[in-house]
Design a protein around this motif. Structure first.
Motif: not given
Lengths: 286, 125
Positions: A15-16, A21-23, A28-32, A81-84
């Motif tokens: 998760y860089d 940002r993509k995530y 779709r991901i937001v909804e799930i 754990i992912s700073a981004s």
């Protein structure tokens, strides 16, 4: 989902900036995520007295699940754990507090302060050893142990997990139970491979009440369901001893012989008649 | 990071027995307004370490909280002046830049953009 992100890289590297940002920009991901967090909150079964609670979101990422918590009026701390991912969360101005931390190192929280914990698609990351110093079993142990300490009595923790295999599921559940949690697995849409969602519902420090409503009206299969809730599966011993013969030093005895003869007779076999010599013990000098 | 979170956080380094409370080295403190909810404050009051909170608030430049823990009666009473202060300290003060220091080992956990970095090195686990 053809590729599992867990297998590509450790979470803090996978998760860089661009992936984070993509995530968060994928509707779709937001909804799930929103749906999963809604369901996790429901399983958390917080008392309905309109008092906001203090919750923990483990693997909060960009705060998608935290938003659902805020919408329900609760306060939360998010750990990732992912700073981004956390940077994206700061940009989105989430309401909870964010911590950069590794759940496999244990949660540095005081005992008994958290009213409940949720975690969406995060715990399975612990099953991977991304560094030479990582030992999944120990990391799960540290995580569940510290979580158990910081939850208040009777609080619940709900984890939505995507275990890769049965062994992984058993590893996670086993470590949770060893840490002292009660509870078990709730599966939504068990018939569908794509929609199937697994929630690990753990209770802390009190006798677990019914995990889901389905259990309430089934008194008969109490024992079975309890076993399922405790995550215990009856496995018969692989090398179980041969049918134990009830023999002692004296032999099987006259009664046993008579019964066998009677059995054989009923089958229609030719069996000698019973007499005073039947099943008589030989003298030792023989 | 708000002080409510600071009040829950302790140092997680292996072998540290008394990692609470973490000392605050504040460089930048901001305030954000949050809706006042007395029920939540009453609910949280039992869980808060008062001394740590008062000290933390002072190091963030807010000295309105008394040193000694107030009675439960003050919390339950209808008088909201005290609760307002507690609310401000707990939920509205944010540590934006600075560091948290472990009281036992002196290890610094830096705070950037309001996010404390609680990641441990391999030899601290």
């Amino acid at each position: 989902m053809s590729t599992r992100p867990e297998l590509l890289a450790p979470p803090e590297i996978f998760y860089d900036d661009s992936e984070a940002r993509k995530y968060t920009s994928s509707s779709r991901i937001v909804e799930i995520q929103a749906r999963l967090s809604e369901r996790a909150l429901e399983l958390l079964a917080l008392p309905e007295d309109d008092v906001p609670r203090f919750l923990l979101d483990i693997g909060c990422g960009s705060g998608l699940s935290g938003e659902t918590i805020s919408e329900n009026g609760h306060h939360w701390i998010g750990l990732d754990i992912s700073a981004s991912m956390l940077n994206v969360a700061v940009e989105r101005e989430v309401e909870g507090d964010l911590l950069l931390g590794d759940m496999g190192q244990g949660l540095g929280l005081r005992a008994g302060v958290i009213d409940g914990a949720i975690s969406i698609s995060a715990v399975q990351w612990l099953c991977n050893a991304d560094k030479s110093s990582h030992e999944p079993r120990l990391r799960l142990k540290a995580f569940f142990g510290s979580l158990y300490r910081c939850l208040s009595r009777g609080a619940r923790a709900v984890f939505q997990v995507y275990p890769e295999s049965i062994a992984q599921r058993e590893l996670i559940l086993g470590q949770a139970l060893k840490a002292g949690f009660g509870g078990g697995l709730v599966v939504d849409y068990p018939h569908s491979t794509k929609k199937r969602k697994e929630f690990l519902v753990l209770t802390c420090g009190s006798v677990p009440t019914s995990i889901n409503d389905g259990h309430k009206d089934s008194d008969d299969d109490d024992d079975d369901s309890e076993d399922e809730e405790n995550g215990m599966v009856c496995v018969s011993d692989r090398n179980r001893p041969r049918k134990k013969q009830r023999t002692n030093k004296k032999g099987k005895g006259r009664e046993w012989v008579l019964r066998k003869k009677e059995q054989s007779r009923r089958k229609g076999n030719d069996v000698p008649a019973d007499s005073k010599y039947t099943a008589r013990k030989r003298k030792s000098r023989f | 990071m708000r002080l409510i979170t600071h009040n829950m956080l302790s140092c997680n380094i292996k072998g540290v027995t008394n990692g609470f409370p973490l000392k605050i080295e504040a460089e930048k403190v901001i305030e954000k307004e949050v809706d006042f909810n007395p029920d939540f404050l009453r609910h949280m009051f039992a869980k808060i370490e008062w001394k740590a909170l008062a000290e933390a608030a002072r190091s963030m430049g807010y000295a309105e909280l008394p040193d000694d823990s107030p009675d439960a009666a003050v919390i339950e009473s209808a008088d909201e002046t005290f609760l307002r202060k507690l609310h401000h300290a707990l939920l509205e003060l944010h540590l934006e830049e600075g560091a948290l220091v472990c009281p036992e080992t002196g290890r610094k956990f830096p705070v950037n953009k309001g996010i404390p970095n609680m990641l441990l090195h391999e030899d601290e686990v």
